[in-house]
Design a protein around this motif. Structure first.
Motif, PDB file in Angstrom:
ATOM      1  N   ASP A  48     -25.263 -43.135  75.197  1.00  0.00           N
ATOM      2  CA  ASP A  48     -24.983 -43.429  76.588  1.00  0.00           C
ATOM      3  C   ASP A  48     -23.567 -43.020  77.007  1.00  0.00           C
ATOM      4  O   ASP A  48     -22.803 -43.841  77.494  1.00  0.00           O
ATOM      5  CB  ASP A  48     -25.190 -44.930  76.830  1.00  0.00           C
ATOM      6  N   VAL A  49     -23.266 -41.766  76.791  1.00  0.00           N
ATOM      7  CA  VAL A  49     -21.937 -41.269  77.148  1.00  0.00           C
ATOM      8  C   VAL A  49     -21.982 -40.682  78.547  1.00  0.00           C
ATOM      9  O   VAL A  49     -22.795 -39.803  78.829  1.00  0.00           O
ATOM     10  CB  VAL A  49     -21.469 -40.202  76.145  1.00  0.00           C
ATOM     11  N   THR A  50     -21.157 -41.198  79.406  1.00  0.00           N
ATOM     12  CA  THR A  50     -21.072 -40.665  80.759  1.00  0.00           C
ATOM     13  C   THR A  50     -19.640 -40.209  80.986  1.00  0.00           C
ATOM     14  O   THR A  50     -18.703 -40.946  80.710  1.00  0.00           O
ATOM     15  CB  THR A  50     -21.463 -41.733  81.791  1.00  0.00           C
ATOM     16  N   LEU A  51     -19.537 -38.993  81.472  1.00  0.00           N
ATOM     17  CA  LEU A  51     -18.217 -38.372  81.506  1.00  0.00           C
ATOM     18  C   LEU A  51     -18.288 -37.208  82.470  1.00  0.00           C
ATOM     19  O   LEU A  51     -19.305 -36.522  82.523  1.00  0.00           O
ATOM     20  CB  LEU A  51     -17.918 -37.864  80.093  1.00  0.00           C
ATOM     21  N   SER A  52     -17.259 -37.030  83.251  1.00  0.00           N
ATOM     22  CA  SER A  52     -17.283 -35.802  84.038  1.00  0.00           C
ATOM     23  C   SER A  52     -15.898 -35.184  84.063  1.00  0.00           C
ATOM     24  O   SER A  52     -14.894 -35.888  84.162  1.00  0.00           O
ATOM     25  CB  SER A  52     -17.826 -36.063  85.437  1.00  0.00           C
ATOM     26  N   LEU A  53     -15.886 -33.882  83.925  1.00  0.00           N
ATOM     27  CA  LEU A  53     -14.630 -33.150  83.858  1.00  0.00           C
ATOM     28  C   LEU A  53     -14.514 -32.236  85.062  1.00  0.00           C
ATOM     29  O   LEU A  53     -15.468 -31.538  85.401  1.00  0.00           O
ATOM     30  CB  LEU A  53     -14.572 -32.305  82.588  1.00  0.00           C
ATOM     31  N   GLN A  54     -13.344 -32.250  85.658  1.00  0.00           N
ATOM     32  CA  GLN A  54     -13.118 -31.418  86.825  1.00  0.00           C
ATOM     33  C   GLN A  54     -12.506 -30.096  86.403  1.00  0.00           C
ATOM     34  O   GLN A  54     -12.129 -29.899  85.265  1.00  0.00           O
ATOM     35  CB  GLN A  54     -12.169 -32.127  87.797  1.00  0.00           C
ATOM     36  N   ARG A  55     -12.393 -29.239  87.386  1.00  0.00           N
ATOM     37  CA  ARG A  55     -11.682 -27.982  87.132  1.00  0.00           C
ATOM     38  C   ARG A  55     -10.234 -28.285  86.778  1.00  0.00           C
ATOM     39  O   ARG A  55      -9.679 -29.294  87.196  1.00  0.00           O
ATOM     40  CB  ARG A  55     -11.700 -27.133  88.399  1.00  0.00           C
ATOM     41  N   SER A  56      -9.650 -27.396  86.028  1.00  0.00           N
ATOM     42  CA  SER A  56      -8.220 -27.511  85.735  1.00  0.00           C
ATOM     43  C   SER A  56      -7.886 -28.794  85.028  1.00  0.00           C
ATOM     44  O   SER A  56      -6.845 -29.379  85.267  1.00  0.00           O
ATOM     45  CB  SER A  56      -7.416 -27.493  87.035  1.00  0.00           C
ATOM     46  N   GLU A  57      -8.777 -29.248  84.210  1.00  0.00           N
ATOM     47  CA  GLU A  57      -8.494 -30.494  83.532  1.00  0.00           C
ATOM     48  C   GLU A  57      -8.540 -30.257  82.040  1.00  0.00           C
ATOM     49  O   GLU A  57      -9.360 -29.484  81.552  1.00  0.00           O
ATOM     50  CB  GLU A  57      -9.526 -31.541  83.926  1.00  0.00           C
ATOM     51  N   MET A  58      -7.661 -30.922  81.331  1.00  0.00           N
ATOM     52  CA  MET A  58      -7.680 -30.817  79.893  1.00  0.00           C
ATOM     53  C   MET A  58      -7.922 -32.215  79.343  1.00  0.00           C
ATOM     54  O   MET A  58      -7.145 -33.129  79.592  1.00  0.00           O
ATOM     55  CB  MET A  58      -6.341 -30.275  79.398  1.00  0.00           C
ATOM     56  N   VAL A  59      -9.010 -32.362  78.668  1.00  0.00           N
ATOM     57  CA  VAL A  59      -9.411 -33.685  78.215  1.00  0.00           C
ATOM     58  C   VAL A  59      -9.468 -33.686  76.696  1.00  0.00           C
ATOM     59  O   VAL A  59     -10.049 -32.784  76.083  1.00  0.00           O
ATOM     60  CB  VAL A  59     -10.776 -34.070  78.805  1.00  0.00           C
ATOM     61  N   GLY A  60      -8.854 -34.671  76.096  1.00  0.00           N
ATOM     62  CA  GLY A  60      -8.861 -34.787  74.644  1.00  0.00           C
ATOM     63  C   GLY A  60      -9.846 -35.848  74.218  1.00  0.00           C
ATOM     64  O   GLY A  60     -10.029 -36.844  74.903  1.00  0.00           O
ATOM     65  N   GLY A  92     -30.614 -38.474  78.468  1.00  0.00           N
ATOM     66  CA  GLY A  92     -29.505 -38.183  79.354  1.00  0.00           C
ATOM     67  C   GLY A  92     -29.462 -36.726  79.748  1.00  0.00           C
ATOM     68  O   GLY A  92     -30.374 -35.956  79.435  1.00  0.00           O
ATOM     69  N   ARG A  93     -28.392 -36.373  80.419  1.00  0.00           N
ATOM     70  CA  ARG A  93     -28.345 -35.057  81.028  1.00  0.00           C
ATOM     71  C   ARG A  93     -26.952 -34.469  80.898  1.00  0.00           C
ATOM     72  O   ARG A  93     -25.960 -35.162  81.092  1.00  0.00           O
ATOM     73  CB  ARG A  93     -28.710 -35.225  82.504  1.00  0.00           C
ATOM     74  N   VAL A  94     -26.913 -33.206  80.568  1.00  0.00           N
ATOM     75  CA  VAL A  94     -25.639 -32.485  80.489  1.00  0.00           C
ATOM     76  C   VAL A  94     -25.694 -31.346  81.490  1.00  0.00           C
ATOM     77  O   VAL A  94     -26.653 -30.590  81.493  1.00  0.00           O
ATOM     78  CB  VAL A  94     -25.395 -31.905  79.083  1.00  0.00           C
ATOM     79  N   VAL A  95     -24.708 -31.267  82.324  1.00  0.00           N
ATOM     80  CA  VAL A  95     -24.633 -30.139  83.248  1.00  0.00           C
ATOM     81  C   VAL A  95     -23.307 -29.441  83.028  1.00  0.00           C
ATOM     82  O   VAL A  95     -22.261 -30.090  83.009  1.00  0.00           O
ATOM     83  CB  VAL A  95     -24.751 -30.604  84.714  1.00  0.00           C
ATOM     84  N   VAL A  96     -23.352 -28.149  82.827  1.00  0.00           N
ATOM     85  CA  VAL A  96     -22.123 -27.375  82.675  1.00  0.00           C
ATOM     86  C   VAL A  96     -22.150 -26.262  83.700  1.00  0.00           C
ATOM     87  O   VAL A  96     -23.071 -25.460  83.713  1.00  0.00           O
ATOM     88  CB  VAL A  96     -21.996 -26.784  81.254  1.00  0.00           C
ATOM     89  N   ARG A  97     -21.161 -26.269  84.572  1.00  0.00           N
ATOM     90  CA  ARG A  97     -21.104 -25.216  85.582  1.00  0.00           C
ATOM     91  C   ARG A  97     -20.055 -24.217  85.158  1.00  0.00           C
ATOM     92  O   ARG A  97     -18.884 -24.415  85.408  1.00  0.00           O
ATOM     93  CB  ARG A  97     -20.755 -25.809  86.947  1.00  0.00           C
ATOM     94  N   GLY A  98     -20.485 -23.179  84.489  1.00  0.00           N
ATOM     95  CA  GLY A  98     -19.529 -22.169  84.076  1.00  0.00           C
ATOM     96  C   GLY A  98     -19.827 -21.711  82.669  1.00  0.00           C
ATOM     97  O   GLY A  98     -20.637 -22.282  81.961  1.00  0.00           O
ATOM     98  N   ARG A  99     -19.140 -20.641  82.321  1.00  0.00           N
ATOM     99  CA  ARG A  99     -19.341 -20.083  80.994  1.00  0.00           C
ATOM    100  C   ARG A  99     -18.519 -20.876  79.984  1.00  0.00           C
ATOM    101  O   ARG A  99     -17.380 -21.239  80.235  1.00  0.00           O
ATOM    102  CB  ARG A  99     -18.896 -18.627  80.987  1.00  0.00           C
ATOM    103  N   VAL A 100     -19.109 -21.150  78.863  1.00  0.00           N
ATOM    104  CA  VAL A 100     -18.450 -21.949  77.842  1.00  0.00           C
ATOM    105  C   VAL A 100     -18.030 -21.047  76.691  1.00  0.00           C
ATOM    106  O   VAL A 100     -18.823 -20.233  76.223  1.00  0.00           O
ATOM    107  CB  VAL A 100     -19.407 -23.023  77.296  1.00  0.00           C
TER     108      VAL A 100
END
Lengths: 522, 279
Positions: A57-69, A94-102
């Motif tokens: 149950d991990v919920t997390l969202s990352l914005q542009r220009s963000e560096m998350v450790g 659950g669901r993972v959405v990635v907008r962009g190339r990884v």
């Protein structure tokens, strides 16, 4: 309020979104890898499985220009989390959405063929990341130059040292300009100089709009480099928030005696005596230092007094004394508060923010921006403007605007800094005056957004917050986290302007920097 | 960078079997590079390099010709090396593809755990590599034919059809078996043994009459049920006999390859999400 906030608070599209992600490894209790064994056991119905939830149950969202450790003990699910983002593991729930190339920065060797030359490996790796040969040809020289391998590029990779391979890997992954970079403990390779180069590149990369997800055992590295940190424990998110705050708690983990003692261990460059600071103002902060320096001494005492005293019906008349809510001692006579001759910044929740504030201003060499429209000194009951809120939030998170950002109005650099991180540009396009005061609802949204707390379904605990209003979900988050208790009698007064005093309390509760108010006053 | 170049939503998926095709097409560049790498690195450290690809079948053929021409003296075999080499080339294509795609998926699994690539790419690259080797070994085959004065017939233009048919079958087998191998590693060793048995049951080195002339009817059934027999027949006829094989054999071969390919692709793509959990 409603229609303007709709625009202002519309959440920026997250680059990475995990909602309720769980990953379950179904492990047979005994490892069965042979077909014969499997056949026999199936026939005997003797296979028993054990469900191991690597992520829950991990919920997390990352914005542009963000560096998350991501920090956590071994087996906490850090790498599994990266794998769900890298599209390698599809989550069980659950669901993972990635907008962009990884681009995952692969561990040493993975993705390289040691028999091929460096040159051939560059093209192979580019293809792995989804880039065509023609594109790679354009980037080739830059990659070789960054990896400092021009003399060896046509030698087979097996002749390279570990450091050389790591350099090549880093150069390729970051040169391909992915929207998302995943870094899993690889930067420990290479000499100090190259590591510095890597850090610099990651920073410029992030500033260019990339999102970076970093896993490290080295909490200091996360604290130094990341905007936010996620602390995983047994596959669950134990804590999430600004990197310094989370890392402090993470390091103090196990120290049960003072798990939430905000102050101990918070890295501050010494006891800052604000009065002394004022006596010798830092060179960059000339313009406002004088009125400002005088402020904390007097002003810090004011809110303290008012916390315990019944609040005067201030400008935000609907604001009931907020700290008094949990207990009814509102009517009690205020305890005598001594105004200290010198205020130690660590001693007051308000003081520390002002101190941080000061520090930010002097560091950033933009002292003018603070109170142009308002009174020169923030009174505890005076209103917090958008511009001031931006400065406070940026200061709390260590988001210091970069020099090069200051192209437009100097005052708006902090607002721009927030906007750059995709956190609602307040004021929005239709609100051109950043000196306008901020409402309680607006600050609630902002606080959630800088922490990347997603709004939750409102439970209707405040009568004056209609559940369909755009800020209801955010107010609910703050209420759930007991950052706000409303203004009494199930009221939140969303449209009232927030006072400096309440803003300081919210910030303190959010970032957990200062000691509880009662301790200071008693 | 405002427009994301990729979008991934773990909860949204089209029909997996087709999705895998689309993804493989998107990664065609990588596929090409993987094949080139495999071909290049195979003999990378040897002095003669790729020349071994050509030399190897020639030498094997020389040895086998020597042995078997003594064994089958009675059969009065015309141009036995051509017969042998044409069968051997196709058999090697089959065994090499299946073995290396299993190995790559199971042992080369480092990549599959770290970065997203369409999972079928490993099997397809293995088959592609073997296909390149097959095409390269056609050169020594042609040399042998020239030396022995074997007739080059116009039926050779049919060869591409035979190769495509065989490739589909081989890819299907590779996918099926590597799916199995991910879950049970010992499939790899088991299949190694099966492969040897299978080869001796297929008329690769000996004439098919050796089986067809046996009195037991089961011998003929076994041959008819052996897909590799049909593949080799279809491939060998234009080279050795100089004509296109009969429509029955042709139909059997095409049917086999299509069924096996579809089965392999479907099984693989349905199970592929679990691979990263397993390997």
């Amino acid at each position: 309020m409603t229609d303007r906030s709709e625009r202002g608070h519309a959440p920026a599209e997250a680059v990475i979104e995990l909602s309720g992600v769980s990953v379950c490894y179904r492990l047979p209790k005994e490892k069965i890898t042979s077909f014969k064994e499997f056949a026999i056991r199936t026939a005997q119905r003797r296979i028993s499985y054990e469900n191991f939830w690597a992520l829950k149950d991990v919920t997390l969202s990352l914005q542009r220009s963000e560096m998350v450790g991501i920090v956590g003990a071994n087996g906490a699910g850090k790498s599994t989390l990266l794998k769900t983002v890298a599209r390698v593991l599809r989550p069980t729930q659950g669901r993972v959405v990635v907008r962009g190339r990884v681009a995952p920065l692969l561990e040493l060797g993975a993705g390289f063929d040691y028999e091929l030359t460096g040159r051939e490996n560059i093209f192979l790796n580019g293809a792995l990341l989804g880039l065509s040969r023609a594109e790679m040809r354009k980037r080739f020289d830059g990659i070789v130059a960054f990896a400092e391998l021009s003399d060896f590029i046509d030698a087979p990779l097996r002749t390279y040292s570990t450091g050389m391979v790591a350099r090549l890997g880093f150069a390729i992954a970051t040169d391909c300009e992915p929207e998302v970079l995943i870094v899993d403990e690889v930067l420990a390779v290479g000499d100090e100089q190259f590591q510095q180069k890597c850090r610099d590149r990651m920073r410029s990369f992030r500033d260019a709009g990339a999102t970076i997800l970093l896993v490290s055992h080295n909490a200091n590295q996360v604290q130094a480099q990341c905007d936010r940190a996620v602390w995983l424990e047994h596959g669950r998110v134990k804590d999430i928030g600004p990197a310094p705050v989370v890392i402090r708690r993470y390091k103090g983990f196990g120290d049960e005696a003072a798990p939430d003692d905000g102050f101990e261990g918070y890295e501050m460059p010494g006891d800052i005596d604000i009065t002394e600071e004022a006596d010798s103002p830092p060179p960059g902060a000339l313009l406002l230092d004088e009125p400002f320096a005088a402020a904390p001494v007097e002003e810090t005492s004011v809110p303290i007094a008012e916390e315990a005293a019944p609040a005067e019906p201030g400008p935000g008349a609907s604001d009931e004394p907020f700290p008094a809510e949990p207990e009814p001692p509102v009517e009690e006579p205020p305890p005598p508060v001594r105004v200290p001759q010198t205020v130690n910044a660590r001693d007051t929740y308000f003081g520390i923010w002002l101190w941080k504030y000061l520090q930010t201003l002097s560091t950033c060499d933009v002292p003018v921006l603070v109170f142009p429209g308002d009174s020169p000194v923030p009174g505890a009951e005076s209103h917090l403007s958008h511009r001031q809120a931006a400065v406070l939030l940026c200061a709390a998170l260590g988001w210091l605007p970069k020099q090069k950002d200051r192209t437009g109005e100097r005052e708006d650099t902090f607002l721009n800094e927030l906007a750059r991180r995709g956190i609602g540009l307040i004021p929005g396009p239709d609100r051109t005056d950043p000196n306008e005061p901020l409402t309680r609802a607006e600050l609630a949204v902002l606080l959630c957004r800088v922490n990347a707390w997603s709004p939750v379904a409102p439970r209707g605990r405040f009568e004056d917050v209609p559940p369909d209003s755009p800020f209801a979900g955010y107010v609910e988050v703050l209420a759930e986290r007991e950052i706000t208790l409303g203004t009494g009698q199930n009221q939140f007064s969303p449209d009232a302007f927030i006072s400096w005093r309440h803003a300081a309390i919210w910030l303190e509760k959010t970032f957990g920097v200062a000691r509880a108010v009662s301790e200071v006053t008693s | 960078m405002n427009v994301p170049t990729a979008y991934y939503d773990s909860s949204r998926r089209s029909f997996r079997v087709f999705e895998e095709f689309v993804e493989l097409w998107r990664y065609r560049e990588l596929l090409g590079q993987m094949i080139v790498r495999n071909v290049k690195t195979r003999y990378k450290r040897s002095v003669m390099g790729v020349a071994w690809t050509l030399l190897n079948p020639l030498l094997v053929m020389a040895v086998l010709s020597l042995v078997f021409s003594q064994l089958f003296l009675t059969l009065n075999f015309e141009h036995y090396p051509v017969y042998l080499l044409s069968g051997l080339v196709l058999w090697n294509f089959f065994s090499q593809s299946v073995m290396s795609s299993m190995n790559e998926l199971v042992w080369g699994s480092n990549l599959i755990k770290r970065i997203y690539v369409p999972r079928t790419i490993f099997a397809v690259a293995a088959v592609g590599t073997a296909l390149v080797n097959l095409l390269l070994t056609l050169i020594p085959l042609a040399i042998v034919m020239l030396v022995l004065g074997h007739r080059f017939s116009t039926a050779l233009f049919f060869l591409p059809v035979a190769i495509v048919t065989a490739s589909l079958f081989v890819l299907g087998m590779s996918l099926l078996l590597s799916t199995l191998a991910v879950f049970f590693t010992d499939v790899i060793d088991m299949f190694h043994v099966v492969l040897t048995l299978w080869m001796y049951m297929t008329p690769v080195m000996y004439p098919k009459e050796l089986i067809l002339n046996r009195p037991e009817p089961i011998a003929k059934w076994l041959l008819d049920l052996n897909p590799m027999y049909h593949m080799i027949e279809v491939f060998r006829a234009p080279i050795y006999l100089g004509w296109v094989s009969g429509y029955k054999t042709l139909l059997a071969a095409i049917l086999c390859s299509v069924v096996v390919f579809v089965a392999g692709w479907v099984a693989f793509s349905l199970k592929s999400d679990q691979f990263a959990y397993r390997v």
